[in-house]
Design a protein around this motif. Sequence first.
Motif, short mmCIF file in Angstrom:
data_model
loop_
_atom_site.label_atom_id
_atom_site.label_comp_id
_atom_site.label_asym_id
_atom_site.label_seq_id
_atom_site.Cartn_x
_atom_site.Cartn_y
_atom_site.Cartn_z
N PRO A 112 -7.52 -10.94 -0.69
CA PRO A 112 -8.04 -10.35 0.54
C PRO A 112 -7.56 -8.92 0.75
N ALA A 113 -6.33 -8.63 0.34
CA ALA A 113 -5.81 -7.25 0.34
C ALA A 113 -5.03 -7.10 -0.96
N GLU A 114 -5.22 -5.99 -1.63
CA GLU A 114 -4.64 -5.80 -2.97
C GLU A 114 -3.53 -4.75 -2.93
N VAL A 115 -2.60 -4.90 -3.85
CA VAL A 115 -1.60 -3.85 -4.12
C VAL A 115 -2.13 -3.13 -5.37
N ASP A 116 -2.59 -1.90 -5.20
CA ASP A 116 -3.30 -1.22 -6.29
C ASP A 116 -2.38 -0.65 -7.35
N LEU A 117 -1.25 -0.07 -6.92
CA LEU A 117 -0.43 0.68 -7.88
C LEU A 117 1.05 0.54 -7.55
N LEU A 118 1.82 0.09 -8.53
CA LEU A 118 3.27 0.06 -8.35
C LEU A 118 3.92 0.77 -9.53
N ILE A 119 4.86 1.64 -9.22
CA ILE A 119 5.69 2.27 -10.26
C ILE A 119 7.02 2.65 -9.60
N GLY A 120 8.10 2.20 -10.19
CA GLY A 120 9.40 2.36 -9.53
C GLY A 120 10.22 3.53 -10.07
N ASP A 121 11.23 3.88 -9.30
CA ASP A 121 12.21 4.90 -9.68
C ASP A 121 13.59 4.23 -9.64
N ARG A 122 14.20 4.03 -10.82
CA ARG A 122 15.47 3.27 -10.88
C ARG A 122 16.69 4.17 -10.95
N SER A 123 16.56 5.41 -10.49
CA SER A 123 17.68 6.37 -10.62
C SER A 123 18.98 5.82 -10.05
N LYS A 124 18.89 5.17 -8.87
CA LYS A 124 20.11 4.68 -8.23
C LYS A 124 20.77 3.58 -9.09
N GLN A 158 8.15 4.58 -6.29
CA GLN A 158 8.83 3.97 -5.15
C GLN A 158 10.34 3.83 -5.45
N ASP A 159 11.15 4.19 -4.43
CA ASP A 159 12.60 4.00 -4.56
C ASP A 159 13.15 3.28 -3.32
N GLU A 160 14.46 3.25 -3.17
CA GLU A 160 15.09 2.47 -2.09
C GLU A 160 14.71 2.99 -0.71
N ASP A 161 14.26 4.25 -0.62
CA ASP A 161 13.93 4.83 0.69
C ASP A 161 12.44 4.83 1.00
N THR A 162 11.64 4.32 0.09
CA THR A 162 10.19 4.29 0.32
C THR A 162 9.87 3.29 1.44
N PRO A 163 9.07 3.69 2.44
CA PRO A 163 8.74 2.75 3.52
C PRO A 163 7.93 1.55 3.00
N PHE A 164 8.10 0.42 3.67
CA PHE A 164 7.38 -0.79 3.27
C PHE A 164 6.02 -0.87 3.98
N HIS A 165 5.02 -1.35 3.24
CA HIS A 165 3.71 -1.64 3.82
C HIS A 165 3.14 -2.83 3.05
N PRO A 166 3.69 -4.05 3.31
CA PRO A 166 3.28 -5.21 2.52
C PRO A 166 1.81 -5.54 2.72
N LYS A 173 0.89 -1.18 0.00
CA LYS A 173 0.00 0.00 0.00
C LYS A 173 0.92 1.21 0.00
N VAL A 174 1.23 1.70 -1.19
CA VAL A 174 2.40 2.57 -1.32
C VAL A 174 2.29 3.90 -0.58
N ASN A 175 3.40 4.27 0.04
CA ASN A 175 3.52 5.52 0.78
C ASN A 175 4.01 6.65 -0.10
N GLN A 176 4.50 6.30 -1.29
CA GLN A 176 5.19 7.29 -2.12
C GLN A 176 5.11 6.84 -3.58
N VAL A 177 4.92 7.76 -4.49
CA VAL A 177 4.88 7.44 -5.92
C VAL A 177 5.85 8.38 -6.67
#
Length: 336
Positions: free
Chosen positions: A294-306, A152-160, A146-150
């Motif tokens: 039962p719980a969905e991951v709605d949106l994923l999009i990554g930032d590969r800058s590193k 997502q990069d290496e510093d984005t908090p996890f919420h599995p 359940k993404v905290n940031q859009v």
Amino acid sequence: MGPENLGRDVPTTDTDLMPKALITGITGQDGSYLAEFLLGRGYDVVGMLRRSSTVNFERIDHIQDEITLAQGDLLDGASMIQVLRDHEPDEVYNLAAQSFVQTSFGQAVLTGETTGLGVTRLLDAIRMVKPDIRFYQASSSEMFGKVNQVPQDEDTPFHPRSPYGVAKVYGHWITVNYRESYDMHASSGILFNHESPRRGLEFVTRKITDGAARIKLGLADELRLGNLDAQRDWGFAGDYVKAMWQMVQQDEPGDFVICMGETHSVREFCKLAFGMLDLDWEQYVTVDPQFYRPAEVDLLIGDRSKAEKVLGWTPETSFEELVRMMVEADVKRLQS
Ligand code: NAP
Ligand code: F7E
């Protein structure tokens, strides 16, 4: 250093100096692509596989003569100690896991044991047998959940959002912990969804390309799917395994997001895949709640800058090329 930051030089001619890599999950999608990639780099490749009652070498049939297979199981630490003693690899890529999110809801404990604790068993085995082994852990964008940031990069908090995601968070942090505690060269690749014609048929991309191909060839007349609104950052597995290797070659271990940096819905994937076969997806796809989670991951999009900056890694295959590759492979397979 060239445009690809490969770190160490890998000898490719003198067989005595050939580096040796152990891949867990060799029979899986990524295991087969990574094995091919490492063989191409002159590696001696050992694949760890668990005992099964039938042979499931479909993905590694074509390279079986070039690799060594060793029996071991992530649920059994002693078996991995033995594999490491027998083969003394320089690098270990831990790709084995119970990797299907839907199954993880029904088999949460097994998923925790395999996908989570299995990482500790393997790291402990390395620590005991050969602590200078370079280690790669297959972490996942499912950790962002359940993404905290859009994006997502290496510093984005996890919420599995699934037992699988929770187990991968554990695997990720134990990798970081062993790096910090024991000075191990342990890296974690946070890979977003990556697909291919070798993807398991239960995952949505392959389910769609296989389903569309069957409908085109008159072998089926509908395709039942779950949540069409879910959005994923899908790339080609063959491109992503190179990033795994690049991480392991760095002087310093670390965590790296690997992704395309673009997102598409399941609905868009259907439209594109069916469209490539001149079919109107809306006539064939039916929504079936049995495939909801039962719980969905709605949106994923990554930032590969590193990864771009440190590894020099960028994907080579576009989303559209990936879908076409999968559709064409399924049509060909079903025709033969
Ligand atoms: P996959 O096709 O499902 O392959 C998983 C592999 O793990 C198979 O070889 C399987 O062996 C093996 N395995 C399962 N349980 C085991 C156990 N107890 N002991 C030893 N081996 C076991 O997965 P993949 O798509 O190649 O993914 C590779 C890794 O990357 C996994 O850890 C996955 O969670 C992670 N990942 C994948 C993606 C993706 O989009 N593909 C993204 C991020 C992270 P069998 O053939 O015997 O079942
Ligand atoms: O689902 C939706 C489903 O099972 C993608 C694994 O490799 O990537 C993978 O996990 C989306 C979800 O992959 C169906 O609800 C709709 O929102 O293909 P999937 P996943 O769950 O994203 C990550 C990065 C990993 O690490 C995992 O190991 O598609 N969806 N209808 C469906 N999904 C499936 N499987 N089947 C359907 O009928």
